[in-house]
Design a protein around this motif. Structure first.
Motif, PDB file in Angstrom:
ATOM      1  N   PRO A 147      42.423  50.761  40.685  1.00  0.00           N
ATOM      2  CA  PRO A 147      43.351  50.860  39.549  1.00  0.00           C
ATOM      3  C   PRO A 147      42.606  51.151  38.244  1.00  0.00           C
ATOM      4  O   PRO A 147      41.454  50.739  38.068  1.00  0.00           O
ATOM      5  CB  PRO A 147      44.002  49.474  39.497  1.00  0.00           C
ATOM      6  CG  PRO A 147      43.775  48.873  40.830  1.00  0.00           C
ATOM      7  CD  PRO A 147      42.501  49.462  41.356  1.00  0.00           C
ATOM      8  N   LYS A 148      43.263  51.863  37.336  1.00  0.00           N
ATOM      9  CA  LYS A 148      42.649  52.219  36.052  1.00  0.00           C
ATOM     10  C   LYS A 148      42.193  50.996  35.266  1.00  0.00           C
ATOM     11  O   LYS A 148      41.196  51.039  34.575  1.00  0.00           O
ATOM     12  CB  LYS A 148      43.624  53.037  35.198  1.00  0.00           C
ATOM     13  CG  LYS A 148      43.847  54.433  35.723  1.00  0.00           C
ATOM     14  CD  LYS A 148      44.800  55.207  34.846  1.00  0.00           C
ATOM     15  CE  LYS A 148      45.022  56.580  35.439  1.00  0.00           C
ATOM     16  NZ  LYS A 148      45.911  57.408  34.641  1.00  0.00           N
ATOM     17  N   ASP A 149      42.928  49.905  35.376  1.00  0.00           N
ATOM     18  CA  ASP A 149      42.588  48.701  34.610  1.00  0.00           C
ATOM     19  C   ASP A 149      41.826  47.672  35.457  1.00  0.00           C
ATOM     20  O   ASP A 149      41.831  46.487  35.163  1.00  0.00           O
ATOM     21  CB  ASP A 149      43.842  48.083  34.010  1.00  0.00           C
ATOM     22  CG  ASP A 149      44.848  47.641  35.064  1.00  0.00           C
ATOM     23  OD1 ASP A 149      44.703  48.023  36.249  1.00  0.00           O
ATOM     24  OD2 ASP A 149      45.786  46.916  34.707  1.00  0.00           O
TER      25      ASP A 149
ATOM     26  N   SER B 168      38.605  46.912  35.803  1.00  0.00           N
ATOM     27  CA  SER B 168      37.605  46.112  35.074  1.00  0.00           C
ATOM     28  C   SER B 168      38.277  45.092  34.166  1.00  0.00           C
ATOM     29  O   SER B 168      37.852  43.945  34.086  1.00  0.00           O
ATOM     30  CB  SER B 168      36.691  47.021  34.242  1.00  0.00           C
ATOM     31  OG  SER B 168      35.929  47.829  35.082  1.00  0.00           O
ATOM     32  N   LYS B 169      39.339  45.521  33.504  1.00  0.00           N
ATOM     33  CA  LYS B 169      40.068  44.608  32.613  1.00  0.00           C
ATOM     34  C   LYS B 169      40.664  43.448  33.421  1.00  0.00           C
ATOM     35  O   LYS B 169      40.615  42.293  32.990  1.00  0.00           O
ATOM     36  CB  LYS B 169      41.160  45.370  31.871  1.00  0.00           C
ATOM     37  CG  LYS B 169      41.943  44.535  30.901  1.00  0.00           C
ATOM     38  CD  LYS B 169      42.994  45.357  30.186  1.00  0.00           C
ATOM     39  CE  LYS B 169      43.796  44.500  29.240  1.00  0.00           C
ATOM     40  NZ  LYS B 169      44.863  45.250  28.598  1.00  0.00           N
ATOM     41  N   GLN B 170      41.210  43.770  34.587  1.00  0.00           N
ATOM     42  CA  GLN B 170      41.778  42.728  35.436  1.00  0.00           C
ATOM     43  C   GLN B 170      40.695  41.761  35.924  1.00  0.00           C
ATOM     44  O   GLN B 170      40.934  40.560  36.008  1.00  0.00           O
ATOM     45  CB  GLN B 170      42.487  43.345  36.639  1.00  0.00           C
ATOM     46  CG  GLN B 170      43.783  44.041  36.300  1.00  0.00           C
ATOM     47  CD  GLN B 170      44.438  44.637  37.542  1.00  0.00           C
ATOM     48  OE1 GLN B 170      44.160  44.232  38.668  1.00  0.00           O
ATOM     49  NE2 GLN B 170      45.295  45.616  37.344  1.00  0.00           N
TER      50      GLN B 170
ATOM     51  N   THR C 163      37.952  40.959  34.327  1.00  0.00           N
ATOM     52  CA  THR C 163      37.585  40.062  33.221  1.00  0.00           C
ATOM     53  C   THR C 163      38.667  39.023  33.013  1.00  0.00           C
ATOM     54  O   THR C 163      38.367  37.888  32.635  1.00  0.00           O
ATOM     55  CB  THR C 163      37.374  40.824  31.898  1.00  0.00           C
ATOM     56  OG1 THR C 163      37.838  42.132  31.985  1.00  0.00           O
ATOM     57  CG2 THR C 163      35.977  40.790  31.421  1.00  0.00           C
TER      58      THR C 163
ATOM     59  N   PRO D 118      42.197  41.541  40.842  1.00  0.00           N
ATOM     60  CA  PRO D 118      42.808  42.857  41.052  1.00  0.00           C
ATOM     61  C   PRO D 118      42.656  43.299  42.508  1.00  0.00           C
ATOM     62  O   PRO D 118      41.727  42.876  43.197  1.00  0.00           O
ATOM     63  CB  PRO D 118      42.012  43.777  40.122  1.00  0.00           C
ATOM     64  CG  PRO D 118      40.718  43.094  39.929  1.00  0.00           C
ATOM     65  CD  PRO D 118      41.005  41.625  40.013  1.00  0.00           C
TER      66      PRO D 118
END
Length: 89
Positions: A16-18, A20-22, A24, A34
């Motif tokens: 998924p595009k996010d 890395s954000k997920q 963190t 994720p």
């Protein structure tokens, strides 16, 4: 996905595009881990799904191991620096 649908590829693992954000978010606010998306063209070959299942499982394990290792290093670093500051105070 187009290659999987056309039969050119046996499987696809989608990050998924996010992602890395997920990841963190797992550390900072307790969010759920994720998920990688995994697609297989089962029509392509009877053996393909078994081979791609093994590949996907390996990728998932590697992501988990790398994540745990990275989190451990970051947490250890923070604990050590906090301990040093406490010792100085």
């Amino acid at each position: 996905m187009d290659q999987v649908k056309s039969g050119e590829s046996y499987a696809a693992i989608i990050i998924p595009k996010d992602f890395s954000k997920q990841l963190t978010g797992v550390i900072t606010d307790g969010s759920a881990r994720p998920q990688l998306e995994y697609y297989v063209n089962e029509k392509a070959n009877a053996l393909a799904s078994k081979v791609t299942d093994t590949g996907a499982s390996t990728v998932d394990k590697q992501v988990n191991n790398t994540f745990v290792s990275t989190v451990s290093k970051v947490v250890s670093s923070k604990v050590n620096s906090t301990g040093e500051r406490l010792g100085q105070n």
